[in-house]
Design an enzyme around this catalytic site. Structure first.
Site, PDB file in Angstrom:
ATOM      1  N   HIS A 180       0.832  -1.204   0.000  1.00 15.09           N
ATOM      2  CA  HIS A 180       0.000   0.000   0.000  1.00 15.09           C
ATOM      3  C   HIS A 180       0.869   1.258   0.000  1.00 15.09           C
ATOM      4  O   HIS A 180       0.686   2.158  -0.835  1.00 15.09           O
ATOM      5  CB  HIS A 180      -0.911  -0.016   1.232  1.00 15.09           C
ATOM      6  CG  HIS A 180      -1.799   1.182   1.364  1.00 15.09           C
ATOM      7  ND1 HIS A 180      -3.118   1.184   0.987  1.00 15.09           N
ATOM      8  CD2 HIS A 180      -1.554   2.435   1.838  1.00 15.09           C
ATOM      9  CE1 HIS A 180      -3.647   2.375   1.216  1.00 15.09           C
ATOM     10  NE2 HIS A 180      -2.712   3.156   1.739  1.00 15.09           N
ATOM     11  N   GLU A 181       1.796   1.328   0.928  1.00 15.78           N
ATOM     12  CA  GLU A 181       2.621   2.529   1.040  1.00 15.78           C
ATOM     13  C   GLU A 181       3.540   2.682  -0.171  1.00 15.78           C
ATOM     14  O   GLU A 181       3.828   3.807  -0.600  1.00 15.78           O
ATOM     15  CB  GLU A 181       3.423   2.517   2.348  1.00 15.78           C
ATOM     16  CG  GLU A 181       2.573   2.529   3.605  1.00 15.78           C
ATOM     17  CD  GLU A 181       1.555   3.672   3.650  1.00 15.78           C
ATOM     18  OE1 GLU A 181       1.805   4.732   3.023  1.00 15.78           O
ATOM     19  OE2 GLU A 181       0.508   3.516   4.299  1.00 15.78           O
ATOM     20  N   HIS A 222       1.648   4.387  -2.846  1.00 12.22           N
ATOM     21  CA  HIS A 222       1.715   5.841  -2.671  1.00 12.22           C
ATOM     22  C   HIS A 222       3.059   6.371  -3.185  1.00 12.22           C
ATOM     23  O   HIS A 222       3.128   7.411  -3.857  1.00 12.22           O
ATOM     24  CB  HIS A 222       1.585   6.205  -1.191  1.00 12.22           C
ATOM     25  CG  HIS A 222       0.198   6.255  -0.665  1.00 12.22           C
ATOM     26  ND1 HIS A 222      -0.815   6.962  -1.259  1.00 12.22           N
ATOM     27  CD2 HIS A 222      -0.345   5.709   0.469  1.00 12.22           C
ATOM     28  CE1 HIS A 222      -1.935   6.847  -0.543  1.00 12.22           C
ATOM     29  NE2 HIS A 222      -1.676   6.088   0.507  1.00 12.22           N
ATOM     30  N   HIS A 239       3.217   6.707  -6.803  1.00  9.80           N
ATOM     31  CA  HIS A 239       2.436   7.874  -7.244  1.00  9.80           C
ATOM     32  C   HIS A 239       3.316   9.120  -7.228  1.00  9.80           C
ATOM     33  O   HIS A 239       3.218   9.990  -8.108  1.00  9.80           O
ATOM     34  CB  HIS A 239       1.237   8.044  -6.310  1.00  9.80           C
ATOM     35  CG  HIS A 239       0.129   8.871  -6.878  1.00  9.80           C
ATOM     36  ND1 HIS A 239      -0.956   9.258  -6.111  1.00  9.80           N
ATOM     37  CD2 HIS A 239      -0.091   9.396  -8.105  1.00  9.80           C
ATOM     38  CE1 HIS A 239      -1.786   9.969  -6.855  1.00  9.80           C
ATOM     39  NE2 HIS A 239      -1.283  10.072  -8.070  1.00  9.80           N
TER      40      HIS A 239
END
Length: 696
Positions: A478-479, A482, A485
């Site tokens: 998940h991180e 990010h 991104h």
């Protein structure tokens, strides 16, 4: 410009590897004078733009605003990193001082009439300026930012708004520090072997390490770090100790005394409502949801309540299974929150014939990091090169170059994976520097993104591998989603780079990336036993995949209840007693007694330790609707790494930041906006037949 001789130049002149900060040359005492100088420098730069005698243009006003404040940005990024990931008494004292000072600084800018006049003049004639889509978005961001900072208010209202913002900044800093103090201040130290009943080796090793850090050599400590408390609640056969630990965990911020957050919450909510009213909104949720995909509180609550209705039914079925198992064991107690994880793990072991303890030896931190990088390579053509000798802000932090297929450097990435008492709980991504292509005042053209991930996994004993739970592994993916991104950003203007998107879109790249953890090809390659090196057996892999929606009622109830309470706080007007409102909302929705909110109000840092997710915790679910539909696009091709789909994903989601409208970005990738169907199927909360019937 400020005199850099008045403070440590290492704060703003980053001469480390490939432009990294020299963290080793910055001391805690350096920050205060650096902030003073950087704030003064930024104020002077603002005045120069505001007082420009030339007519406003996009270049002399908006572009000028985009490239100033470099010193302040650099000092701030280093300071807030240290405040969150490696703090101490000196940093915390300065945080309490700096938070309101920064608020005053930005309030003054937001209420600069001459500067807003220039921006407003451009906004009013934006259609005739010949701007690109990205430039229009950048202009809109600046204009709306000034309006929400009170640029259109009369002087007395502006002064009141500035005071509100300053106080809210102080309250947010205090809230987070109080939670950290409660987490650091509690430990359950165990020495009797009977106290360890049911605990697997990976957990007792982590507890022994935690005890050593507390000076309790030879003993075992249950701490409130999620990487210890959750497995303890899962595996401990000692119900009395589970209850003791659970009650301490959920009481963070509500223990009375100096670290109690209830008054802080009450004051925060009152000030947020007053701020919203000053700016012409009915409540704070309306203010925060303006310029998001959801747009209105009704749209948010409709999604949350639709999912809640299905989740609470499923949770009731799960609770009945737990009650039956408790009875089978010859016990006569009702299902309580400190029982749920323990018995659901036993049910999962029985139903799917595997346990978390059986799975964990196959999930080595080192291998899951490698899996994150591999997926990025397969999808986006980037690879990581670890730099061993680059000083970081803590000895545990690792530094990587991120390079493309042509071996060009595209980003720098730092990974900070282990829990420590100087770090706030949870996991997050942030940046030291954002990507852009503008020419800076020193002649530099563009900057590379410098991104970091922070996690809180249990640090293993010397020479032992760090083993993760499946939830830990998902958190890592998940991180890193990010982080990608931020690292794949390809825009011109820094204000719309990377994660500079609406709050309910920002979780799409991270939650979508989680899906690739459980792609069979990835698990087969990276889920290997830490002792034998053997891959996870196919039978175990099949069980893991079949159990993906297990306990989904519990997980969804935990989350959705928190999101509904968040929305209630920010839509109901004045809140005299936040805990009474929490209780009222939970009663209205029929919160099961055996489950608690994922984040009870006194330690709900997402919405009270700053403004980030206030009236915005729903955004994880809003993005989950998007991410389930987005991954379905890959599944429909029969290839989780379909190159055409990956190119569309990179081009339209990961690289564009906030340079286009998020709805347009999603439709450019997928061809349409999604319904909740794929998300509900992923959670196992609806069958295909149910959804088909509903669609008909």
């Amino acid at each position: 410009m400020s005199e850099r001789s008045s403070y440590n130049p290492a704060l703003v002149e980053w001469t480390g590897h490939q432009g990294l900060p020299r963290f080793d040359q910055v001391s805690d005492a350096d920050f205060a004078p650096a902030f003073e100088a950087a704030l003064a420098s930024h104020e002077a730069e603002i005045d120069t733009i505001a007082d420009n005698p030339d007519a406003p243009t996009f270049a002399n006003t908006i572009v000028a605003l985009e490239i100033i404040g470099d010193e302040l940005s650099r000092v701030s990024s280093l300071f807030w990193n240290r405040a969150g990931a490696h703090t101490n008494d000196v940093i915390q004292a300065l945080e309490r001082e700096i938070a309101p000072k920064m608020s005053r600084h930005y309030s003054k800018i937001g209420m600069n009439a001459a500067l807003f006049g220039r921006i407003d003049a451009l906004w009013q004639k934006r259609e005739s300026l010949g701007l690109t889509v990205e430039e229009t978005r950048v202009l809109e961001r600046h204009w709306k930012g000034f309006v929400k900072s009170g640029a259109k208010l009369q002087k007395p209202e502006q002064e009141r708004l500035a005071k509100i913002n300053e106080t809210l900044a102080s309250l947010g800093a205090r809230f987070g520090q109080n939670v950290l103090a409660d987490e650091k201040g509690w430990a359950l130290v165990l020495s009797d072997p009977n106290d360890l009943a049911g605990l697997p080796g990976f957990l007792t090793e982590a507890m022994a390490a935690a005890a050593r850090e507390l000076g309790e050599e030879g003993k075992y400590a249950v701490t409130l770090s999620r990487s210890i408390i959750e497995p303890f609640l899962t595996f401990s056969e000692r119900r009395d100790l589970r209850e003791q630990a659970f009650k301490a965990w959920v009481a963070r911020g509500e223990n009375g005394g100096e670290t109690d957050n209830r008054d802080t919450i009450r004051e925060t909510l009152a000030l947020r409502l007053e701020k919203a009213k000053l700016l012409g909104y009915g409540n704070y949720a309306e203010l925060k949801l303006d310029n998001t995909m959801a747009k209105t509180p009704d749209a948010v609550n409709n999604l949350l309540k639709t999912v809640w209705a299905k989740a609470v039914v499923r949770a009731g079925e799960e609770e009945a299974d737990i009650a039956q198992l408790i009875a089978e064991e010859g016990r006569n107690h009702e299902v309580m929150p400190w029982d749920w994880r323990h018995y659901s793990e036993k049910i999962r072991t029985r139903k799917f014939d595997f346990s978390e303890a059986e799975l964990k030896p196959y999930l080595q931190l080192e291998k899951i990091i490698a899996a994150c990088f591999d997926v990025a390579g397969r999808l986006f053509g980037v690879h990581a090169v670890e730099i061993k000798d680059a000083p970081a802000y803590h000895p545990d932090v690792r530094t990587f170059e991120i390079r493309d297929r042509a071996d060009r450097l595209v980003a720098l990435f730092l990974g900070d994976y282990f829990a420590r008492s100087s770090k706030r709980s949870g996991a997050w991504m942030s940046s030291f520097q954002s990507q852009h292509k503008l020419t800076l005042k020193n002649g530099t053209v563009g900057e590379l993104p410098i991104i970091y991930n922070v996690c809180n996994f249990a640090k293993p004993a010397e020479g032992k591998p760090a083993l993760l739970s499946l939830d830990d592994a998902r958190t890592l993916f998940h991180e890193f989603g990010h982080a990608l991104h931020g690292m794949l950003s390809n825009v011109t203007y820094p204000s719309v780079a990377g994660t500079g998107v609406s709050r309910d879109f920002v979780e799409l790249p991270s939650q979508l990336y989680e899906h690739w953890l459980t792609v069979p090809a990835i698990l087969k390659q990276y889920a290997v036993h830490y002792q034998t090196g053997e891959p996870m057996p196919q039978a175990l892999l099949d069980k893991v995949l079949s159990a993906r929606s297990f306990n989904s009622g519990f997980n969804t109830v935990e989350f959705t209840s928190s999101a509904l309470v968040d929305m209630a706080f920010h839509t109901r007007g004045a809140v005299e007693d936040p805990m009474a409102v929490q209780a009222e909302v939970l009663s209205e929705i029929g919160m099961p007694k055996a489950i608690v909110m994922r984040h009870a109000t006194p330690h709900f840092q997402h919405i009270f330790a700053g403004d980030g997710y206030s009236a915005g915790y729903y955004s994880y679910m809003w993005s989950e609707v998007l991410d389930a539909d987005a991954f379905a696009a890959f599944e429909e091709t029969g290839d989780a790494f379909n190159s055409d789909m990956a190119d569309r994903l990179k081009t339209n989601i990961y690289s564009v930041g906030g340079s286009i409208d998020p709805e347009d970005a999603y439709k450019a990738f997928r061809g349409k906006l999604p319904s909740p169907d794929a998300m509900l199927r992923k959670k196992g909360l609806s069958t295909f037949e149910e959804l088909s019937g509903a669609d008909a």
